[in-house]
Enzyme design. Structure first.
Site, PDB file in Angstrom:
ATOM      1  CG  HIS A 256      16.364  44.361  -3.297  1.00 26.79           C
ATOM      2  ND1 HIS A 256      15.806  45.525  -2.837  1.00 26.79           N
ATOM      3  CD2 HIS A 256      16.979  43.798  -2.230  1.00 26.79           C
ATOM      4  CE1 HIS A 256      16.086  45.662  -1.544  1.00 26.79           C
ATOM      5  NE2 HIS A 256      16.785  44.615  -1.163  1.00 26.79           N
TER       6      HIS A 256
ATOM      7  CG  ASP B 276      13.813  48.128  -3.532  1.00 30.56           C
ATOM      8  OD1 ASP B 276      15.030  47.981  -3.291  1.00 30.56           O
ATOM      9  OD2 ASP B 276      13.163  47.296  -4.166  1.00 30.56           O
ATOM     10  CG  HIS B 277      18.774  48.832   0.058  1.00 35.29           C
ATOM     11  ND1 HIS B 277      18.149  47.791   0.705  1.00 35.29           N
ATOM     12  CD2 HIS B 277      19.859  48.304  -0.541  1.00 35.29           C
ATOM     13  CE1 HIS B 277      18.835  46.685   0.511  1.00 35.29           C
ATOM     14  NE2 HIS B 277      19.878  46.955  -0.238  1.00 35.29           N
TER      15      HIS B 277
ATOM     16  CG  ASP C 254       5.056  50.591  23.190  1.00 35.64           C
ATOM     17  OD1 ASP C 254       4.856  50.261  21.992  1.00 35.64           O
ATOM     18  OD2 ASP C 254       4.699  49.887  24.157  1.00 35.64           O
ATOM     19  CG  LEU C 255       5.689  53.463  16.944  1.00 39.74           C
ATOM     20  CD1 LEU C 255       6.208  52.813  15.667  1.00 39.74           C
ATOM     21  CD2 LEU C 255       5.080  54.830  16.635  1.00 39.74           C
TER      22      LEU C 255
END
Length: 507
Positions: free
Chosen positions: A257, A194-195, A102-103
């Site tokens: 994108h 950003d894929h 848990d961050l």
């Protein structure tokens, strides 16, 4: 001598840089992105022999899974790939581990550090870690703080953090998030993903421009009359209603994108091909971009939302009828807009961007339309010569197409348009890597060339802030027009170009 069947264009492929020993830590490992994209991309890198033997993946989420349960979940999600490559999967899966984290809970992150030390000893990963935040954007800042507080980002040479989109919701929040993460890590440790930048054909925009002298001299306002950038999807909102209702197409697609495709299409040539030179030029051109009408921004943007469509046998639900969507939602699923870039190269050239869901065809492309010849010497088959166009196809059918005029057969001197096309699959005999394959490899190599820098992100948000403010404060000035599913969007988007005597390209 090589076989006569060898494709000479494939010579030199897969001469990839060696990824160093390390552990990739995925937060949000129980989520959809991990199942559909991240672990499949890592398995592809493994099958291409691009991962070192000293490599591990540690999945992290709140669910109390064991290592074996995590491996089983990944195998189930990738059933077809596993069945086809069973031996490779068994070898790869031996390096998959899981740790409940848990961050928001500091002791939990401390235990994560202890688990990583154990994996270092077991897999010889030498303390090199890449932390991937595939979590809700609400946890990007706090997640980085937790990692920094646990000392997991203290060594810039051995640790880095990958942050998914969206990086902020507007200009102010992006600035604040940059401030937070930059207090936790150095800029060269921060990888904002950003894929789209991982797609081979997006990168090919740079090669087309800067490796071919036939293109670069005419890549400017003197020869190009307009540019269209399209990212069309046939799918609807699917299971993302919770996210999409608070995001919309402008935040989900345009700010990242489409804006990155705009930057690559319009940037100046860098002095050399290295990360900072590349990102310097992208940042400069985005800082020069502006809405076509800054005084009345509603006149240069059209928002739309898909309604019901399809056929009687295969009906398609409208956006407001999708599970989890507010029945009175005004969230846009379509955006079209007009921009200018105020610099020496592009002054006065209109740039038209559009993206939408439930459109007739899935495609992403950049279309450069060239100016007409000064005198029409020949009759044309369609009444007037068709302007030359260069079409860069990002997906699917990756490649490029050039439209130009030739003499039509017969005794007269009439011209007609023809196409000259290049296809990645046909030319290289194999499909290009999926975007996450390249981007994960680059992150683990510490190469930020295809990742966005803080000033790029802020410049993009600054560009669209007037529109976001209108949507929040005066939505009636930027209404949402309905459009039928599987059509090309609302008619108002066509009017955006018709005012300039132009039309959207219909693939």
């Amino acid at each position: 001598m090589g076989s006569v069947l060898t494709n000479p264009l494939r010579v030199g492929l897969r001469q990839e840089r060696v990824i160093p020993p390390q552990c990739l830590v995925i937060f949000g490992a129980s989520g959809d992105l991990t199942h559909r994209k991240l672990v499949p991309a890592l398995f592809e890198l493994f099958r291409q022999r691009r991962l070192p033997s000293e490599f591990a993946v540690l999945g992290c989420a709140r669910r109390p899974w064991s290592d074996e349960e995590f491996r089983g979940k990944m195998e189930e999600a990738m059933a077809s790939e596993v069945a086809e490559h069973r031996v490779a999967w068994e070898q790869f899966a031996a390096g998959l581990f899981y740790e409940p984290v848990d961050l928001e809970d500091p002791p939990s992150v401390v235990r994560l550090g202890q688990r990583l030390e154990g994996i270092d000893r077991l897999r010889a990963t030498r303390g090199n870690r890449t932390f991937y935040l595939s979590v809700s954007p609400n946890f990007y800042g706090s997640g980085c703080r937790s990692l920094a507080a646990a000392g997991l980002l203290s060594d810039p040479s051995r640790s880095r953090v990958v942050i998914e989109k969206p990086f902020g919701r507007d200009y102010g929040s992006a600035q604040e998030l940059n401030r937070v993460v930059q207090t936790c890590a150095q800029e060269n440790q921060i990888f904002r993903i950003d894929h789209y930048l991982g797609k081979e054909t997006v990168q090919n925009i740079l090669v087309m421009r800067f490796a071919n002298t036939i293109f670069e001299p005419i890549w400017n306002r003197n020869y190009i009359s307009s540019v269209q950038i399209t990212a069309a999807e046939t799918v609807g909102v699917e299971e993302r209603a919770g996210y999409y209702e608070s995001s919309g197409a402008l935040r989900d697609m345009v700010q990242n994108h489409l804006t990155q495709m705009l930057a690559l299409t319009t940037m100046e040539a860098p002095g050399r091909f290295d990360p900072e030179s590349m990102r310097n030029e992208k940042a400069k051109v985005l800082q020069a971009a502006r809405l076509a009408n800054e005084d009345e921004p509603w006149k240069c943007c059209v928002r739309g939302q898909y309604g019901p469509g399809g056929s009687s046998t295969r009906p398609i639900a409208g956006y407001r009828n999708e599970p989890g969507v507010n029945p009175e939602s005004t969230t846009e699923t379509y955006v079209a807009m007009k921009l200018f870039i105020n610099n020496w190269r592009w002054q006065g050239v209109p740039f038209y961007l559009r993206t939408g869901k439930r459109l007739p065809k899935r495609l992403s492309e950049v279309v450069l339309t060239f100016r007409e010849a000064p005198v029409h010497l020949f009759d044309a088959a369609g009444g007037a010569p068709t302007p030359n166009q260069l079409i860069l196809r990002i997906q699917p059918d990756e490649g490029a197409e050039f439209k130009f005029e030739v003499k039509a057969p017969g005794s007269g001197m009439r011209s007609r348009p023809v196409d000259m096309a290049f296809s990645y699959d046909d030319s290289f005999g194999e499909p290009s890597d999926e975007g996450y394959v390249r981007l994960l490899a680059d992150a683990m190599l510490g190469d930020p060339t295809l990742y966005t820098r803080s000033d790029e992100v802020e410049a993009a948000w600054r560009l669209y802030t007037p529109l976001l403010e209108l949507i929040e404060d005066a939505p009636s000035q930027l209404p949402v027009y309905p459009y039928e599913a599987r059509t090309w969007g609302p008619a108002a988007a066509d009017n955006l170009l018709a005012e300039d005597g132009l039309a959207w390209r219909r693939p």
